[in-house]
Design an enzyme around this catalytic site. Sequence first.
Site, PDB file in Angstrom:
ATOM      1  N   ASP A   9       0.837  -1.206   0.000  1.00  0.00           N
ATOM      2  CA  ASP A   9       0.000   0.000   0.000  1.00  0.00           C
ATOM      3  C   ASP A   9       0.869   1.252   0.000  1.00  0.00           C
ATOM      4  O   ASP A   9       1.762   1.399   0.832  1.00  0.00           O
ATOM      5  CB  ASP A   9      -0.892   0.027   1.249  1.00  0.00           C
ATOM      6  CG  ASP A   9      -2.011  -1.002   1.190  1.00  0.00           C
ATOM      7  OD1 ASP A   9      -2.190  -1.637   0.129  1.00  0.00           O
ATOM      8  OD2 ASP A   9      -2.722  -1.144   2.206  1.00  0.00           O
ATOM      9  N   GLY A  45      -3.679  -5.260   1.184  1.00  0.00           N
ATOM     10  CA  GLY A  45      -4.347  -6.268   0.355  1.00  0.00           C
ATOM     11  C   GLY A  45      -5.401  -6.912   1.235  1.00  0.00           C
ATOM     12  O   GLY A  45      -5.121  -7.276   2.387  1.00  0.00           O
ATOM     13  N   GLU A  72      -9.907  -9.690  -5.155  1.00  0.00           N
ATOM     14  CA  GLU A  72      -8.705  -9.001  -5.642  1.00  0.00           C
ATOM     15  C   GLU A  72      -7.748  -9.968  -6.333  1.00  0.00           C
ATOM     16  O   GLU A  72      -6.598  -9.629  -6.581  1.00  0.00           O
ATOM     17  CB  GLU A  72      -7.998  -8.274  -4.484  1.00  0.00           C
ATOM     18  CG  GLU A  72      -8.765  -7.045  -4.021  1.00  0.00           C
ATOM     19  CD  GLU A  72      -8.011  -6.178  -3.020  1.00  0.00           C
ATOM     20  OE1 GLU A  72      -7.070  -6.666  -2.379  1.00  0.00           O
ATOM     21  OE2 GLU A  72      -8.389  -5.013  -2.887  1.00  0.00           O
ATOM     22  N   THR A 106     -22.319  -4.643   6.834  1.00  0.00           N
ATOM     23  CA  THR A 106     -21.697  -3.638   7.707  1.00  0.00           C
ATOM     24  C   THR A 106     -22.122  -2.254   7.224  1.00  0.00           C
ATOM     25  O   THR A 106     -22.102  -1.969   6.026  1.00  0.00           O
ATOM     26  CB  THR A 106     -20.151  -3.774   7.714  1.00  0.00           C
ATOM     27  OG1 THR A 106     -19.668  -3.646   6.374  1.00  0.00           O
ATOM     28  CG2 THR A 106     -19.713  -5.125   8.264  1.00  0.00           C
ATOM     29  N   GLY A 149     -23.708   0.571  12.443  1.00  0.00           N
ATOM     30  CA  GLY A 149     -23.408  -0.747  13.003  1.00  0.00           C
ATOM     31  C   GLY A 149     -23.440  -1.844  11.956  1.00  0.00           C
ATOM     32  O   GLY A 149     -23.116  -1.624  10.788  1.00  0.00           O
ATOM     33  N   ALA A 179      -8.660  -0.867   6.030  1.00  0.00           N
ATOM     34  CA  ALA A 179      -8.653  -2.203   6.670  1.00  0.00           C
ATOM     35  C   ALA A 179      -9.685  -2.351   7.791  1.00  0.00           C
ATOM     36  O   ALA A 179      -9.687  -3.380   8.481  1.00  0.00           O
ATOM     37  CB  ALA A 179      -7.269  -2.599   7.174  1.00  0.00           C
ATOM     38  N   ALA A 180     -10.565  -1.376   7.972  1.00  0.00           N
ATOM     39  CA  ALA A 180     -11.609  -1.525   9.010  1.00  0.00           C
ATOM     40  C   ALA A 180     -12.518  -2.707   8.664  1.00  0.00           C
ATOM     41  O   ALA A 180     -12.818  -3.553   9.507  1.00  0.00           O
ATOM     42  CB  ALA A 180     -12.422  -0.242   9.125  1.00  0.00           C
ATOM     43  N   GLY A 181     -12.941  -2.784   7.391  1.00  0.00           N
ATOM     44  CA  GLY A 181     -13.807  -3.880   6.949  1.00  0.00           C
ATOM     45  C   GLY A 181     -13.075  -5.220   7.034  1.00  0.00           C
ATOM     46  O   GLY A 181     -13.661  -6.247   7.393  1.00  0.00           O
ATOM     47  N   ASP A 182     -11.789  -5.203   6.718  1.00  0.00           N
ATOM     48  CA  ASP A 182     -10.997  -6.447   6.776  1.00  0.00           C
ATOM     49  C   ASP A 182     -10.884  -6.928   8.221  1.00  0.00           C
ATOM     50  O   ASP A 182     -10.941  -8.134   8.492  1.00  0.00           O
ATOM     51  CB  ASP A 182      -9.588  -6.209   6.203  1.00  0.00           C
ATOM     52  CG  ASP A 182      -9.633  -5.803   4.745  1.00  0.00           C
ATOM     53  OD1 ASP A 182     -10.580  -6.194   4.044  1.00  0.00           O
ATOM     54  OD2 ASP A 182      -8.716  -5.079   4.300  1.00  0.00           O
ATOM     55  N   SER A 237      -2.162  -2.042  11.261  1.00  0.00           N
ATOM     56  CA  SER A 237      -3.036  -1.306  12.200  1.00  0.00           C
ATOM     57  C   SER A 237      -4.042  -2.238  12.889  1.00  0.00           C
ATOM     58  O   SER A 237      -4.770  -1.834  13.788  1.00  0.00           O
ATOM     59  CB  SER A 237      -3.787  -0.191  11.459  1.00  0.00           C
ATOM     60  OG  SER A 237      -4.751  -0.750  10.574  1.00  0.00           O
TER      61      SER A 237
HETATM   62  O1  RIB Z   1      -9.261  -3.108   2.471  1.00  0.00           O
HETATM   63  C1  RIB Z   1      -8.091  -2.330   2.472  1.00  0.00           C
HETATM   64  C2  RIB Z   1      -7.149  -2.822   1.416  1.00  0.00           C
HETATM   65  O2  RIB Z   1      -7.737  -2.634   0.143  1.00  0.00           O
HETATM   66  C3  RIB Z   1      -5.833  -2.113   1.350  1.00  0.00           C
HETATM   67  O3  RIB Z   1      -4.861  -2.665   2.195  1.00  0.00           O
HETATM   68  C4  RIB Z   1      -5.489  -2.174  -0.125  1.00  0.00           C
HETATM   69  O4  RIB Z   1      -4.346  -2.906  -0.408  1.00  0.00           O
HETATM   70  C5  RIB Z   1      -6.715  -2.740  -0.821  1.00  0.00           C
HETATM   71  O5  RIB Z   1      -6.568  -4.076  -1.086  1.00  0.00           O
END
Ligand code: RIB
Length: 297
Positions: free
Chosen positions: A13, A39, A137, A212, A217, A241-244, A283
């Site tokens: 990133d 990613g 992705e 989400t 919420g 990356a909140a969703g991840d 993070s």
């Molecule tokens: O969800 C966040 C991610 O989306 C980032 O880290 C970026 O690489 C993309 O894949």
Amino acid sequence: MRKILVLGSINIDHSYELERIVRPGETVASRAYRTAWGGKGLNQAIALAKAGARTALAAQLSKADMPGLETLCAPFGLDISGVRGLDCPSGHAIIQVESSGQNSIIIAAGANGLMEDATISAIDQYGPGDMLLLQNEVNRMPEIIRRGKERGMTVILNPSPCTEDMLDWPLELVDIFILNETEGEYISGSSQVEEMLDILSTKFPAAGIVLTLGAQGSVYRRGEEEHRAAALKVEAVDTTAAGDTYTGYFLAGLSQGKAVKESMELATRAAAVTVSRPGAAESIPLAEEILQAAGIE
Ligand code: RIB
């Protein structure tokens, strides 16, 4: 504890901190720039491993980036034996982060877009009871979904980012969808949350749908079963990356035998910590940090 395989992307990133996201035709100087691991595949695998789930990642990146990935993943026991180094550039992302914490992301596939049989065949080491977590992705997605299902795995799809071809995938084989409002609208055709849930659960009657909704919420629906988790009020620094994090912690909860509602609340607390820090993979908090943030020692 159930085993979880994440088959997905790894990105480098490139993040730019700005007052606000750039408008068309504009040139803007960034306040800060950094590169970091990201990613959706790697971020979600890291969230699972940090949450204490038995997790492996199958992915592809440039050979040159392999040592850095090993150093990143070693401390929290993420199994990266299914990650393969190729003679091509790693995937990367260009991320603008504005002062509200909101972001805007462009991805370039690199190795993620060249999925090889040897990487996909990691699925064959798993079977009934194991989970396969996917995003959008990497290429060859329809085949990957079918292969996971043939192995008897529970297939979980975070359909992010949405692409046109996605509606032709064998989505009826997906056991759990974890998606945000934009992705929900794309797949259901409705922008109204309740209607979106109704359409998705009619289209995929056997699947669990986790929607989400940011400040609203999250909601889980499966047939007649429904759970809601309220959002937490946080000062967002960077929402990347909140969703991840939510996805990883939610599934970690399920794999550890926690109830759906409890897993949603855990995922909400974890994502709240992630947005309070800059960056993506790095993070994401450890389970202990979430307890500390909630004042539970
Ligand atoms: O969800 C966040 C991610 O989306 C980032 O880290 C970026 O690489 C993309 O894949």
